[in-house]
Design a protein around this motif. Structure first.
Motif, PDB file in Angstrom:
ATOM      1  N   PHE A 241       0.839  -1.200   0.000  1.00 10.92           N
ATOM      2  CA  PHE A 241       0.000   0.000   0.000  1.00 10.92           C
ATOM      3  C   PHE A 241       0.876   1.253   0.000  1.00 10.92           C
ATOM      4  O   PHE A 241       0.647   2.186  -0.792  1.00 10.92           O
ATOM      5  N   PHE A 242       1.885   1.274   0.847  1.00 12.66           N
ATOM      6  CA  PHE A 242       2.760   2.450   0.927  1.00 12.66           C
ATOM      7  C   PHE A 242       3.633   2.569  -0.316  1.00 12.66           C
ATOM      8  O   PHE A 242       3.852   3.674  -0.822  1.00 12.66           O
ATOM      9  N   ARG A 243       4.141   1.471  -0.807  1.00 10.95           N
ATOM     10  CA  ARG A 243       4.998   1.520  -1.992  1.00 10.95           C
ATOM     11  C   ARG A 243       4.222   2.021  -3.202  1.00 10.95           C
ATOM     12  O   ARG A 243       4.716   2.862  -3.962  1.00 10.95           O
ATOM     13  N   GLN A 244       3.016   1.536  -3.398  1.00 12.38           N
ATOM     14  CA  GLN A 244       2.211   1.936  -4.562  1.00 12.38           C
ATOM     15  C   GLN A 244       1.880   3.420  -4.537  1.00 12.38           C
ATOM     16  O   GLN A 244       1.772   4.059  -5.592  1.00 12.38           O
ATOM     17  N   ARG A 245       1.728   3.972  -3.345  1.00 12.40           N
ATOM     18  CA  ARG A 245       1.377   5.391  -3.222  1.00 12.40           C
ATOM     19  C   ARG A 245       2.579   6.284  -2.969  1.00 12.40           C
ATOM     20  O   ARG A 245       2.440   7.476  -2.730  1.00 12.40           O
ATOM     21  N   LYS A 246       3.780   5.661  -3.016  1.00  3.76           N
ATOM     22  CA  LYS A 246       5.040   6.390  -2.816  1.00  3.76           C
ATOM     23  C   LYS A 246       5.049   7.126  -1.480  1.00  3.76           C
ATOM     24  O   LYS A 246       5.522   8.260  -1.366  1.00  3.76           O
ATOM     25  N   LEU A 247       4.500   6.469  -0.472  1.00  3.91           N
ATOM     26  CA  LEU A 247       4.523   6.987   0.893  1.00  3.91           C
ATOM     27  C   LEU A 247       5.693   6.359   1.635  1.00  3.91           C
ATOM     28  O   LEU A 247       6.131   5.249   1.319  1.00  3.91           O
ATOM     29  N   THR A 248       6.207   7.066   2.630  1.00  5.37           N
ATOM     30  CA  THR A 248       7.388   6.610   3.346  1.00  5.37           C
ATOM     31  C   THR A 248       7.007   5.837   4.595  1.00  5.37           C
ATOM     32  O   THR A 248       6.272   6.333   5.457  1.00  5.37           O
TER      33      THR A 248
END
Length: 266
Positions: A241-248
């Motif tokens: 989820f975080f990787r797909q949305r480029k969240l850290t």
């Protein structure tokens, strides 16, 4: 009355009387009994109540524990998170810090060489750390919420809105992929929301026991937060989820080669 406010009043009645009745709540809050039943169903999902015929009983495990007691729970996990966050804190920063136990541990671990201005609604933080010469504290003031050792309410919000910060470091009661960051108390949630809005960047700190849960009040969406710091790698759904949305997403054993993750901490 907003639905969230109504649910908060029901929860307060539960904690006071330990049981509530649908017909009494319907009259007191001026809504239908069906509306109250739906509210109780949601409150039961949060683990706060156990529904019974005609009402609900307080789930003792859901009561808000005093700050001093919460501070000892999962202390080692919170310390791991605190160490992960240190590289985001730079000398000279102005930082908004809420009244959570994890953020207190973050501030305790700040290097004495870093001189910071800390704006906080936590009177425990001020009482215990204000003698450190490298930390300048600004208290929000406001209504005292004893179990949280926090200032809340309109006065606290007005103070927060007067300042601009480089960074907000916030805790949360729970977080889920469908609701984002949530809080058990609306007043405390309002403070967190205001701190994030007044800060250039926001870091949320949450140990793994808070994942895949939701509490009464929605506070921040994932896109409102720049960094989520936890004590260990979450399950694959969260990492994806975080990787797909480029969240850290940061945690002690994170691989620096993974997009959206940093290798910080131990």
């Amino acid at each position: 009355m907003l639905a969230l406010e109504r649910k908060q009043k029901i929860i307060e009645r539960l904690r006071q009387d330990r049981k509530v009745y649908v017909n009494e709540l319907s009259r007191a809050l001026d809504v239908t009994e069906e509306t109250i039943r739906r509210d109780l169903k949601e409150i039961e999902k949060q683990g706060i109540a156990i529904r019974s015929h005609g009402g609900a009983l307080l789930n003792d495990a859901a009561q808000v524990k005093p700050f001093s007691e919460r501070e000892t729970i999962n202390h080692d996990l919170k310390t791991k998170i605190a160490l992960c966050v240190q590289d985001f804190i730079e000398d000279g920063m102005v930082i908004m810090v809420d009244a959570s136990t994890t953020t207190k541990i973050v501030i305790e671990h700040i290097d004495n060489a870093k001189h910071l201005t800390i704006i906080t609604n936590s009177y425990t933080l001020i009482d215990q750390l204000s003698d450190r010469s490298n930390l300048r504290f600004i208290a929000t003031g406001g209504e005292c919420y004893g179990k949280y050792k926090a200032y809340v309410g309109s006065d606290a919000l007005r103070t927060i809105q007067r300042y601009n910060a480089d960074l907000a470091i916030l805790g949360c009661h729970s977080l889920s992929l469908d609701c984002g960051y949530t809080e058990s108390n609306i007043l405390e949630g309002d403070v967190k929301f205001a701190m994030s809005r007044q800060s250039s960047r926001t870091i949320e700190v949450a140990d793994h026991t808070k994942f895949n849960r939701r509490s009464l009040a929605n506070v921040l969406d994932f896109t409102d937060v720049d960094v989520l710091a936890s004590d260990r790698r979450p399950e694959t759904a969260w990492v994806d989820f975080f990787r797909q949305r480029k969240l850290t997403l940061v945690y002690p054993e994170a691989s620096s080669e993974d997009e959206g993750e940093l290798n910080l901490g131990d």
